[in-house]
Write an enzyme that holds these catalytic residues in place. Sequence first.
Site, short mmCIF file in Angstrom:
data_model
loop_
_atom_site.label_atom_id
_atom_site.label_comp_id
_atom_site.label_asym_id
_atom_site.label_seq_id
_atom_site.Cartn_x
_atom_site.Cartn_y
_atom_site.Cartn_z
N GLY A 22 39.69 30.27 38.51
CA GLY A 22 38.81 29.96 37.36
C GLY A 22 39.78 30.24 36.02
O GLY A 22 39.99 29.16 35.10
N ARG A 117 43.98 44.14 42.05
CA ARG A 117 44.44 44.30 40.39
C ARG A 117 45.22 45.77 40.55
O ARG A 117 46.19 45.64 39.95
CB ARG A 117 43.04 44.34 39.63
CG ARG A 117 42.79 43.10 39.01
CD ARG A 117 41.82 43.44 38.10
NE ARG A 117 41.21 42.19 37.37
CZ ARG A 117 40.23 41.47 37.65
NH1 ARG A 117 39.72 41.69 38.67
NH2 ARG A 117 39.90 40.43 36.78
N CYS A 168 18.93 55.71 54.06
CA CYS A 168 17.49 55.77 54.27
C CYS A 168 16.50 54.68 53.22
O CYS A 168 15.60 54.43 53.45
CB CYS A 168 17.04 57.27 53.96
SG CYS A 168 17.40 57.86 52.43
#
Length: 649
Positions: A22, A117, A168
Amino acid sequence: MASLQRSPAVKGSKVLMVGAGGIGCELLKTLALSGFEDIHIIDMDTIEVSNLNRQFLFRQSHVGQSKAKVARDAVLKFRPHISISSYHANVKDPEFNIDFYKQFNVVLNGLDNLDARRHVNRLCLAADVPLVESGTTGFLGQVTVHVKGKTECYECQPKPTPKTYPVCTITSTPSKFVHCIVWAKDLLFAKLFGDKNQDNDLNVRSSDAASSSYQAEDVFERQNDEGIEEYAKRIYDHVFGYNIEIALSNEETWKNRNKPKPLYSRDVFPEEPSQQNGNMDKNCATEDPLSVSAMTSLGLKNPQDIWSLLENSRIFVEAIKLFFGKREKEIGNLSFDKDDQLAVEFVTAAANIRAASFGIPLHSLFEAKGIAGNIVHAVATTNAVIAGLIVIEAIKVLQGDANNYRMTYCLEHPSRKLLLMPVEPFEPNKSCYVCSETPLSLEVNTHRTKLRDVVEKIVKAKLGMNFPVIILGQALLYEVGDDLDKHMTTIYAANLEKVLSELPSPITGGTVLKVEDLQQEFSCNINIKHREEFDEEKEPDGMLLLGWTQTPRVEKDDNKAVGNGGSSTSNASPAMLEEAEEDGDIEIVPAGKKRKLGEISKAASNPELSDVADGTKNDQKREVLDDDDGVVVMLDGENLDINKKKKLL
């Protein structure tokens, strides 16, 4: 633009771009039009249909091809005289080493994950090459400049890590829809269509399971003479009915919680079988297995509709029928993919059925896909703005204009009539274990924890090392690499399975480990502290790394500004953020007392200013959001305040 194109700093520079998605598409175009003539691009991804709405260099015919190569070819059509080199590869591959980075004048990041990164940041530090980092999420974005010794590095401040949930909660007491999504995606989908031999908490057994008609070890295996629909309903009854009943048998769990309702197929489906069967023939026209759809079979069209319990149940059964009827060869090797339509439908339906059982509001397929795939819907305009800001900062770096470096934040709503908020960079963080080499501390039970746990959960997962070397004093305890002989490989493999205190050179409380990554030319010291017990829920790794910059979590309070405790003097807001989901924790980065880059220069020339420059003038607060196209750090600085917040999905 013409003056830039004639600039020797621009024309003579050699630039490395990491990422051609992008931001990368916009960045490559802007670099080419700004006069840069030697550009190198690394990207390991191929083009997907979902990229085409914003990654404008790509077309439908390019789907499946290398992003880096197609982006190069597209830009060369309107700038044929410049040199663009593309690498369809992982930026972490060994070929992209320190020597590779040293040939560039500046590195520009357009990445979409924290691990890559950090890797690029460390290589830029080792090669002493300036890095311009960036990220976008929706209408929000940021560009930051990282120059060794002058500004903070990318890892000087905490970054958000993928959110985890206690097992859980996921398996027994979900309270939010995201818990149901995690259960459906990571447990049920994996158990049915992935490796059935993997350990999985879905295999619930009661104390008298041996006499029960439900045999947990066999329930997920389809019997030879069993019809697909019969099998699907048996799975339905087991996970939504029987397992819920087993959970209800523990009365203590439900003293202060609403009890879930067991759901069985006989109670949900109408008696007329003709009403519940889908039409698999409607999927015959597609040859792409990722396009097979239970919605199509059942005549459901709008992905933004919220299905009823009956519709979700039909999708659940139909999806299983389609997996076994049209994609049976893949079963046993599948993992969830947000671009796999049938997988998304199955996970949505399973999550909604579980949500209905626990009294949690149902969600549409569109919403569920966003949660399951961690999708933040990108805005092409934001990417274009951020790409322009990257180039502006790159030109400053190339011209040596250090006093004018800026971290710039793109806001969703104007603050003081500004949508772009420039701020002077911070100096390096003296507590950063990456660029300031500050030692870390690890609390661990040295008598129970294996070296493998330290390597996998700490060295690789938290410290981001790819090829770690672990040294204690003069002893080499662990190393990886293709050049190791078999004897040493065997020794290191054996060490991995030993508890720390039983290694050839024992790791005990008070010892100091040196951990290196030769590829990144990065090392750090870890002080070991023995600790007997850990909270399984709060410290699931059974270890606690201190000094590592993990983002702390904060409780929501809409009446308070968020930050590190520093004061704010204004009611202005750089980003008016609403709560998008109850689950939305805002990640806060405590920046501490810092100095701006300009103050560093002054302090260097006038030592008397050094202490003054460490004052509270530049206390800043950062709000960190993870996203689809990058990690965004929203800044709440001088005269700024955040009164509303939201988690962007």
